[in-house]
Design a protein around this motif. Structure first.
Motif, PDB file in Angstrom:
ATOM      1  N   PRO A   1       0.823  -1.217   0.000  1.00 19.33           N
ATOM      2  CA  PRO A   1       0.000   0.000   0.000  1.00 19.33           C
ATOM      3  C   PRO A   1       0.853   1.261   0.000  1.00 19.33           C
ATOM      4  CG  PRO A   1       0.107  -0.910   2.204  1.00 19.33           C
ATOM      5  CD  PRO A   1       0.795  -1.905   1.308  1.00 19.33           C
ATOM      6  N   GLY A   2       0.191   2.387  -0.258  1.00 21.89           N
ATOM      7  CA  GLY A   2       0.833   3.685  -0.119  1.00 21.89           C
ATOM      8  C   GLY A   2       1.791   4.058  -1.227  1.00 21.89           C
ATOM      9  N   GLN A   3       1.720   3.402  -2.384  1.00 20.79           N
ATOM     10  CA  GLN A   3       2.673   3.696  -3.453  1.00 20.79           C
ATOM     11  C   GLN A   3       2.199   4.787  -4.398  1.00 20.79           C
ATOM     12  OE1 GLN A   3       5.145   0.297  -4.936  1.00 20.79           O
ATOM     13  NE2 GLN A   3       3.438  -0.941  -4.194  1.00 20.79           N
ATOM     14  N   SER A   4       0.927   5.149  -4.335  1.00 15.09           N
ATOM     15  CA  SER A   4       0.408   6.253  -5.140  1.00 15.09           C
ATOM     16  C   SER A   4      -0.840   6.794  -4.460  1.00 15.09           C
ATOM     17  CB  SER A   4       0.073   5.791  -6.569  1.00 15.09           C
ATOM     18  OG  SER A   4      -1.160   5.084  -6.594  1.00 15.09           O
ATOM     19  N   LYS A   5      -1.315   7.922  -4.955  1.00 13.84           N
ATOM     20  CA  LYS A   5      -2.519   8.527  -4.369  1.00 13.84           C
ATOM     21  C   LYS A   5      -3.779   7.740  -4.719  1.00 13.84           C
ATOM     22  CE  LYS A   5      -3.133  11.782  -8.228  1.00 13.84           C
ATOM     23  NZ  LYS A   5      -3.194  13.223  -8.589  1.00 13.84           N
TER      24      LYS A   5
ATOM     25  N   TRP B   1      -7.653   7.104 -16.905  1.00 12.59           N
ATOM     26  CA  TRP B   1      -8.096   6.654 -15.584  1.00 12.59           C
ATOM     27  C   TRP B   1      -7.605   7.566 -14.459  1.00 12.59           C
ATOM     28  CZ3 TRP B   1      -6.950   0.641 -15.924  1.00 12.59           C
ATOM     29  CH2 TRP B   1      -7.872   0.064 -16.807  1.00 12.59           C
ATOM     30  N   GLU B   2      -6.509   8.266 -14.665  1.00 13.00           N
ATOM     31  CA  GLU B   2      -5.945   9.092 -13.590  1.00 13.00           C
ATOM     32  C   GLU B   2      -6.944  10.118 -13.066  1.00 13.00           C
ATOM     33  OE1 GLU B   2      -2.066  10.591 -13.569  1.00 13.00           O
ATOM     34  OE2 GLU B   2      -1.182   8.921 -14.666  1.00 13.00           O
ATOM     35  N   PRO B   3      -7.501  11.004 -13.912  1.00 15.37           N
ATOM     36  CA  PRO B   3      -8.485  11.966 -13.371  1.00 15.37           C
ATOM     37  C   PRO B   3      -9.780  11.294 -12.939  1.00 15.37           C
ATOM     38  CG  PRO B   3      -8.344  12.139 -15.767  1.00 15.37           C
ATOM     39  CD  PRO B   3      -7.224  11.247 -15.334  1.00 15.37           C
ATOM     40  N   TYR B   4     -10.125  10.190 -13.584  1.00 15.08           N
ATOM     41  CA  TYR B   4     -11.358   9.473 -13.250  1.00 15.08           C
ATOM     42  C   TYR B   4     -11.300   8.919 -11.825  1.00 15.08           C
ATOM     43  CZ  TYR B   4     -14.954   5.788 -13.608  1.00 15.08           C
ATOM     44  OH  TYR B   4     -16.039   4.969 -13.401  1.00 15.08           O
ATOM     45  N   ILE B   5     -10.237   8.181 -11.526  1.00 16.96           N
ATOM     46  CA  ILE B   5     -10.105   7.594 -10.190  1.00 16.96           C
ATOM     47  C   ILE B   5      -9.796   8.667  -9.150  1.00 16.96           C
ATOM     48  CG2 ILE B   5      -8.831   5.929  -8.783  1.00 16.96           C
ATOM     49  CD1 ILE B   5      -8.409   4.251 -11.256  1.00 16.96           C
ATOM     50  N   ASP B   6      -9.040   9.681  -9.543  1.00 16.12           N
ATOM     51  CA  ASP B   6      -8.721  10.749  -8.594  1.00 16.12           C
ATOM     52  C   ASP B   6      -9.977  11.503  -8.187  1.00 16.12           C
ATOM     53  OD1 ASP B   6      -6.772  12.024  -7.046  1.00 16.12           O
ATOM     54  OD2 ASP B   6      -6.646  13.704  -8.450  1.00 16.12           O
ATOM     55  N   GLY B   7     -10.881  11.691  -9.120  1.00 11.19           N
ATOM     56  CA  GLY B   7     -12.141  12.352  -8.790  1.00 11.19           C
ATOM     57  C   GLY B   7     -12.969  11.533  -7.820  1.00 11.19           C
TER      58      GLY B   7
ATOM     59  N   GLY C   1     -14.462  10.923  -1.832  1.00 14.18           N
ATOM     60  CA  GLY C   1     -14.609   9.990  -0.721  1.00 14.18           C
ATOM     61  C   GLY C   1     -15.383   8.749  -1.090  1.00 14.18           C
ATOM     62  N   SER C   2     -15.461   8.460  -2.390  1.00 18.93           N
ATOM     63  CA  SER C   2     -16.222   7.310  -2.855  1.00 18.93           C
ATOM     64  C   SER C   2     -15.263   6.222  -3.360  1.00 18.93           C
ATOM     65  CB  SER C   2     -17.194   7.741  -3.955  1.00 18.93           C
ATOM     66  OG  SER C   2     -18.085   6.686  -4.284  1.00 18.93           O
ATOM     67  N   SER C   3     -15.796   5.267  -4.106  1.00 14.04           N
ATOM     68  CA  SER C   3     -14.992   4.163  -4.617  1.00 14.04           C
ATOM     69  C   SER C   3     -15.613   3.624  -5.888  1.00 14.04           C
ATOM     70  CB  SER C   3     -14.869   3.050  -3.570  1.00 14.04           C
ATOM     71  OG  SER C   3     -16.159   2.526  -3.256  1.00 14.04           O
ATOM     72  N   ILE C   4     -14.872   2.757  -6.571  1.00  9.89           N
ATOM     73  CA  ILE C   4     -15.339   2.192  -7.838  1.00  9.89           C
ATOM     74  C   ILE C   4     -14.818   0.769  -7.977  1.00  9.89           C
ATOM     75  CG2 ILE C   4     -13.365   2.939  -9.245  1.00  9.89           C
ATOM     76  CD1 ILE C   4     -17.073   3.243 -10.276  1.00  9.89           C
ATOM     77  N   GLY C   5     -15.556  -0.058  -8.715  1.00 11.53           N
ATOM     78  CA  GLY C   5     -15.162  -1.441  -8.936  1.00 11.53           C
ATOM     79  C   GLY C   5     -14.233  -1.600 -10.132  1.00 11.53           C
ATOM     80  N   ALA C   6     -13.834  -2.826 -10.418  1.00  8.55           N
ATOM     81  CA  ALA C   6     -12.872  -3.062 -11.490  1.00  8.55           C
ATOM     82  C   ALA C   6     -12.892  -4.519 -11.932  1.00  8.55           C
ATOM     83  CB  ALA C   6     -11.465  -2.679 -11.029  1.00  8.55           C
TER      84      ALA C   6
ATOM     85  N   GLY D   1     -10.594   6.637   7.970  1.00 10.35           N
ATOM     86  CA  GLY D   1      -9.418   5.794   7.809  1.00 10.35           C
ATOM     87  C   GLY D   1      -8.840   5.909   6.414  1.00 10.35           C
ATOM     88  N   ARG D   2      -7.936   4.984   6.099  1.00  5.28           N
ATOM     89  CA  ARG D   2      -7.214   5.028   4.829  1.00  5.28           C
ATOM     90  C   ARG D   2      -7.614   3.833   3.985  1.00  5.28           C
ATOM     91  NH1 ARG D   2      -1.658   5.065   7.961  1.00  5.28           N
ATOM     92  NH2 ARG D   2      -2.944   3.570   9.123  1.00  5.28           N
ATOM     93  N   HIS D   3      -8.318   4.104   2.887  1.00  2.24           N
ATOM     94  CA  HIS D   3      -8.888   3.026   2.091  1.00  2.24           C
ATOM     95  C   HIS D   3      -8.612   3.236   0.609  1.00  2.24           C
ATOM     96  CE1 HIS D   3     -10.961   1.867   5.767  1.00  2.24           C
ATOM     97  NE2 HIS D   3     -11.399   3.099   5.868  1.00  2.24           N
ATOM     98  N   ASP D   4      -8.618   2.145  -0.131  1.00  3.43           N
ATOM     99  CA  ASP D   4      -8.396   2.196  -1.572  1.00  3.43           C
ATOM    100  C   ASP D   4      -9.654   2.707  -2.279  1.00  3.43           C
ATOM    101  OD1 ASP D   4      -5.741   0.496  -2.321  1.00  3.43           O
ATOM    102  OD2 ASP D   4      -6.708  -0.355  -0.547  1.00  3.43           O
ATOM    103  N   PRO D   5      -9.533   3.731  -3.123  1.00  4.82           N
ATOM    104  CA  PRO D   5     -10.703   4.140  -3.905  1.00  4.82           C
ATOM    105  C   PRO D   5     -11.090   3.098  -4.942  1.00  4.82           C
ATOM    106  CG  PRO D   5      -8.763   5.362  -4.599  1.00  4.82           C
ATOM    107  CD  PRO D   5      -8.372   4.595  -3.377  1.00  4.82           C
TER     108      PRO D   5
END
Length: 370
Positions: A50-54, A199-205, A210-215, A332-336
């Motif tokens: 974890p913690g390797q990118s935003k 995907w960069e601006p998509y996932i960053d948004g 404070g939300s999340s998305i599947g894959a 907490g700290r979670h994966d988007p």
């Protein structure tokens, strides 16, 4: 709690909780005489770390692995090799923030295993989910590194198991642009440079909201010989599907054309065979490298879908352990998008299944074609 092991001849048992002092696994069934050091395992853990990118959780874990047993110095080479005894691997937890969960210790997080664990066992570790946390998957990745060594030791020419992120939300890659080298150039393990850029601006948004998305993750194993697996109840594809479904957040698996095969005709779906010298080749691979539960010698192709991370900042309705209705916001700290770090996990699970089936194959007195 039972059912912490998977595999038959190559068997992995994992232990530990998300906010405990350490996590780890025991790998049993590894043949003796295979060179194995911590340096062979660490690169795969670094992929999942974890913690390797935003775009992933900011929990900072070095995920440094220690081999506690199962290896010894080889008299001929002086290097470290497996002894054939259980290999114990340990990874320390160093960046837990249990206080992030103090506000929700009596609440059930929607989409999480909180409610079902409590219903089954009457107790649960609310600190990051405890045993149900994706933190446990680091152990699988470590075991997968051992499985790769086993495969390359047993199978002539070796086996390459690689995974890629092929879909995030409704955003797909362009398969015509698939380039394995691109996985090293973006934080998503994406084989399409243009898709990764989009995907960069998509996932960053999604992250900033404070939300999340599947894959969807695709895993391809090349170099697998024909003959792995068994009819009926020992099918290679059923074991791969079962292994991938044990990954946190996984909600679906398909092999080869998968659900897409339902839209094909018999003529389109048939992987025609032709003779090429002394070999038999296939003109397509809708079967994903497995026919009748047995590998065909073609690349094995499996995909699995993961749901959006359940821990989000948007208030959701829930209940407490006493049955009172309330709202919950998961801090907490979670994966988007858990799909990013699920790529090396999917690779590891496929590698473990293949190693198990390779040993089963040899255990029946069968051999691999040279």
């Amino acid at each position: 709690m039972s059912h912490n092991s998977f595999g038959h001849l190559f068997r992995v048992t994992t232990w530990g909780e998300s906010h405990g002092p350490a996590i780890g696994c025991v790998v049993d069934g590894c043949p003796p005489g295979i060179p194995l050091t911590e340096a062979d395992i660490q690169p795969w853990l670094d992929k999942r770390r974890p913690g390797q990118s935003k775009f992933t959780t900011q929990r900072q874990e070095a995920d440094q692995v220690r081999i506690l047993s199962g290896v010894f110095e080889d008299e001929e080479t002086g290097g470290q090799v497996t002894t054939g005894t259980p290999i114990a691997l340990q990874i320390e937890n160093i960046d837990q923030r249990s206080k992030d969960y103090s506000d929700i210790k009596d609440k059930f997080r929607p989409g999480h295993a909180d409610y079902t664990y409590w219903q089954k066992y009457g107790v649960r570790d609310y600190r990051g989910g405890g045993r149900s946390s994706a933190r446990e998957t680091a152990c699988r990745v470590a075991a997968g590194a051992v499985a790769r060594k086993v495969l390359n030791h047993l199978i002539p020419g070796g086996v390459a198991v690689r995974g890629a992120l092929v879909q995030v939300g409704n955003e797909h890659i362009d398969r015509a642009k698939w380039n394995w080298a691109e996985l090293e150039n973006n934080p998503f393990f994406c084989p399409d440079a243009d898709a990764a850029k989009a995907w960069e601006p998509y996932i960053d948004g999604i992250r900033k909201a404070g939300s999340s998305i599947g894959a969807v993750i695709e895993v391809i194993a090349e170099g697998v010989p024909a003959g792995l697996g068994a009819p009926i109840y020992g099918k290679l594809d059923s074991d791969i599907a079962g292994a991938l479904m044990t990954i946190n957040a996984a909600k679906g698996v398909e092999i080869g054309a998968g659900f897409g095969a339902a839209a094909l005709t018999g003529e389109d779906n048939a992987d025609e065979m032709i003779r090429a010298g002394n070999k038999i080749n296939f003109t397509a691979n809708h079967a994903g490298g497995i026919l009748g539960g047995i590998s065909s010698g073609q690349p094995i192709v499996a995909r699995f879908a993961v749901k959006p991370t359940s821990s989000i900042l948007t208030p959701r309705k829930t209940v407490t352990k006493d049955g009172a209705e309330t709202d919950i916001t998961t801090k907490g700290r979670h994966d988007p998008c858990v799909g990013i770090r699920a790529v090396p996990i999917g690779e590891a699970m496929v590698a473990c299944v293949l190693a198990d089936h390779a040993l089963r194959h040899l255990g029946q007195g069968l051999k691999f074609d040279q």
